[in-house]
Motif scaffolding. Structure first.
Motif, PDB file in Angstrom:
ATOM      1  N   THR A   2     -20.198  -2.481   7.122  1.00  0.00           N
ATOM      2  CA  THR A   2     -19.632  -3.152   5.964  1.00  0.00           C
ATOM      3  C   THR A   2     -18.121  -3.240   6.085  1.00  0.00           C
ATOM      4  OG1 THR A   2     -21.425  -2.254   4.609  1.00  0.00           O
ATOM      5  CG2 THR A   2     -19.498  -3.094   3.451  1.00  0.00           C
ATOM      6  N   THR A   3     -17.562  -4.386   5.697  1.00  0.00           N
ATOM      7  CA  THR A   3     -16.122  -4.591   5.739  1.00  0.00           C
ATOM      8  C   THR A   3     -15.610  -4.822   4.326  1.00  0.00           C
ATOM      9  OG1 THR A   3     -16.317  -5.622   7.910  1.00  0.00           O
ATOM     10  CG2 THR A   3     -14.291  -6.030   6.713  1.00  0.00           C
ATOM     11  N   TYR A   4     -14.475  -4.244   4.014  1.00  0.00           N
ATOM     12  CA  TYR A   4     -13.858  -4.392   2.695  1.00  0.00           C
ATOM     13  C   TYR A   4     -12.454  -4.942   2.853  1.00  0.00           C
ATOM     14  CZ  TYR A   4     -17.591  -1.248   1.269  1.00  0.00           C
ATOM     15  OH  TYR A   4     -18.804  -0.686   1.039  1.00  0.00           O
ATOM     16  N   ALA A   5     -11.958  -5.584   1.812  1.00  0.00           N
ATOM     17  CA  ALA A   5     -10.559  -6.023   1.772  1.00  0.00           C
ATOM     18  C   ALA A   5      -9.867  -5.240   0.673  1.00  0.00           C
ATOM     19  CB  ALA A   5     -10.461  -7.507   1.482  1.00  0.00           C
ATOM     20  N   ALA A   6      -8.784  -4.578   1.001  1.00  0.00           N
ATOM     21  CA  ALA A   6      -7.964  -3.868   0.017  1.00  0.00           C
ATOM     22  C   ALA A   6      -6.790  -4.766  -0.330  1.00  0.00           C
ATOM     23  CB  ALA A   6      -7.481  -2.540   0.582  1.00  0.00           C
ATOM     24  N   ILE A   7      -6.775  -5.266  -1.537  1.00  0.00           N
ATOM     25  CA  ILE A   7      -5.731  -6.185  -1.973  1.00  0.00           C
ATOM     26  C   ILE A   7      -4.685  -5.380  -2.736  1.00  0.00           C
ATOM     27  CG2 ILE A   7      -5.218  -8.219  -3.368  1.00  0.00           C
ATOM     28  CD1 ILE A   7      -8.098  -9.128  -2.791  1.00  0.00           C
ATOM     29  N   GLU A  26       5.928   4.377   2.467  1.00  0.00           N
ATOM     30  CA  GLU A  26       4.608   4.800   1.979  1.00  0.00           C
ATOM     31  C   GLU A  26       3.505   3.906   2.546  1.00  0.00           C
ATOM     32  OE1 GLU A  26       4.253   5.537  -2.228  1.00  0.00           O
ATOM     33  OE2 GLU A  26       6.348   6.190  -2.317  1.00  0.00           O
ATOM     34  N   TYR A  27       3.738   2.589   2.571  1.00  0.00           N
ATOM     35  CA  TYR A  27       2.751   1.687   3.178  1.00  0.00           C
ATOM     36  C   TYR A  27       2.583   1.989   4.662  1.00  0.00           C
ATOM     37  CZ  TYR A  27       2.526  -1.290  -0.979  1.00  0.00           C
ATOM     38  OH  TYR A  27       2.322  -1.775  -2.246  1.00  0.00           O
ATOM     39  N   GLY A  28       3.678   2.300   5.335  1.00  0.00           N
ATOM     40  CA  GLY A  28       3.605   2.662   6.750  1.00  0.00           C
ATOM     41  C   GLY A  28       2.813   3.936   6.967  1.00  0.00           C
ATOM     42  N   ALA A  29       3.015   4.936   6.094  1.00  0.00           N
ATOM     43  CA  ALA A  29       2.268   6.188   6.198  1.00  0.00           C
ATOM     44  C   ALA A  29       0.777   5.951   5.963  1.00  0.00           C
ATOM     45  CB  ALA A  29       2.812   7.210   5.197  1.00  0.00           C
ATOM     46  N   PHE A  30       0.455   5.100   4.983  1.00  0.00           N
ATOM     47  CA  PHE A  30      -0.953   4.770   4.743  1.00  0.00           C
ATOM     48  C   PHE A  30      -1.558   4.097   5.964  1.00  0.00           C
ATOM     49  CE2 PHE A  30      -3.995   1.418   3.664  1.00  0.00           C
ATOM     50  CZ  PHE A  30      -5.031   2.196   3.165  1.00  0.00           C
ATOM     51  N   SER A  31      -0.832   3.146   6.526  1.00  0.00           N
ATOM     52  CA  SER A  31      -1.335   2.432   7.708  1.00  0.00           C
ATOM     53  C   SER A  31      -1.549   3.380   8.877  1.00  0.00           C
ATOM     54  CB  SER A  31      -0.352   1.329   8.118  1.00  0.00           C
ATOM     55  OG  SER A  31      -0.268   0.349   7.109  1.00  0.00           O
ATOM     56  N   ALA A  32      -0.644   4.332   9.051  1.00  0.00           N
ATOM     57  CA  ALA A  32      -0.791   5.296  10.143  1.00  0.00           C
ATOM     58  C   ALA A  32      -1.987   6.213   9.918  1.00  0.00           C
ATOM     59  CB  ALA A  32       0.489   6.120  10.282  1.00  0.00           C
ATOM     60  N   ALA A  33      -2.172   6.653   8.680  1.00  0.00           N
ATOM     61  CA  ALA A  33      -3.272   7.565   8.369  1.00  0.00           C
ATOM     62  C   ALA A  33      -4.634   6.882   8.447  1.00  0.00           C
ATOM     63  CB  ALA A  33      -3.077   8.170   6.981  1.00  0.00           C
ATOM     64  N   ALA A  34      -4.696   5.612   8.042  1.00  0.00           N
ATOM     65  CA  ALA A  34      -5.978   4.889   8.003  1.00  0.00           C
ATOM     66  C   ALA A  34      -6.099   3.897   9.146  1.00  0.00           C
ATOM     67  CB  ALA A  34      -6.105   4.158   6.666  1.00  0.00           C
ATOM     68  N   ILE A  38      -8.429   0.273   9.654  1.00  0.00           N
ATOM     69  CA  ILE A  38      -7.815  -1.008   9.302  1.00  0.00           C
ATOM     70  C   ILE A  38      -7.970  -1.970  10.477  1.00  0.00           C
ATOM     71  CG2 ILE A  38      -5.657  -2.174   8.733  1.00  0.00           C
ATOM     72  CD1 ILE A  38      -4.752   0.428   7.399  1.00  0.00           C
ATOM     73  N   THR A  39      -8.568  -3.111  10.202  1.00  0.00           N
ATOM     74  CA  THR A  39      -8.794  -4.099  11.261  1.00  0.00           C
ATOM     75  C   THR A  39      -7.866  -5.300  11.163  1.00  0.00           C
ATOM     76  OG1 THR A  39     -10.502  -5.206   9.956  1.00  0.00           O
ATOM     77  CG2 THR A  39     -11.220  -3.464  11.473  1.00  0.00           C
ATOM     78  N   GLY A  79       0.316  -8.781  -0.336  1.00  0.00           N
ATOM     79  CA  GLY A  79      -0.376  -8.643   0.945  1.00  0.00           C
ATOM     80  C   GLY A  79      -1.732  -7.994   0.794  1.00  0.00           C
ATOM     81  N   SER A  80      -2.353  -7.716   1.941  1.00  0.00           N
ATOM     82  CA  SER A  80      -3.687  -7.116   1.914  1.00  0.00           C
ATOM     83  C   SER A  80      -3.931  -6.335   3.210  1.00  0.00           C
ATOM     84  CB  SER A  80      -4.756  -8.187   1.768  1.00  0.00           C
ATOM     85  OG  SER A  80      -4.756  -9.019   2.917  1.00  0.00           O
TER      86      SER A  80
END
Length: 82
Positions: A2-7, A26-34, A38-39, A79-80
């Motif tokens: 399953t694929t989701y979009a986080a808006i 904070e967005y960078g930290a989220f991107s690094a952690a997840a 994230i595709t 963004g998303s």
């Protein structure tokens, strides 16, 4: 799988400006952690740069551009993640 979009909805900002550096971190930290989950994703330009594009007369017609639409809300879609 399953694929989701986080808006992401937040205030309208120029995300390259120093005033939002902490929030971008904070967005960078989220991107690094997840990162493994994230595709894709995209950052949009501020709403002040919005342009409406229309094709006059249907397919093959004249392409018309104009400023707007102009956002009147307090929150926007910058963004998303996917």
């Amino acid at each position: 799988m399953t694929t989701y979009a986080a808006i992401v909805y937040t205030h309208d900002a120029d995300w390259t400006s120093p005033e939002v550096a902490d929030e971008m971190a904070e967005y960078g930290a989220f991107s690094a952690a997840a990162g493994s989950a994230i595709t894709g994703g995209a950052v949009l330009h501020p709403t002040s740069t919005a342009t409406t594009v229309r094709v006059s007369g249907g397919k093959g017609g004249d392409v018309l551009t104009r400023d707007g639409p102009f956002a009147e809300g307090k929150r926007c879609l910058p963004g998303s993640y996917s």
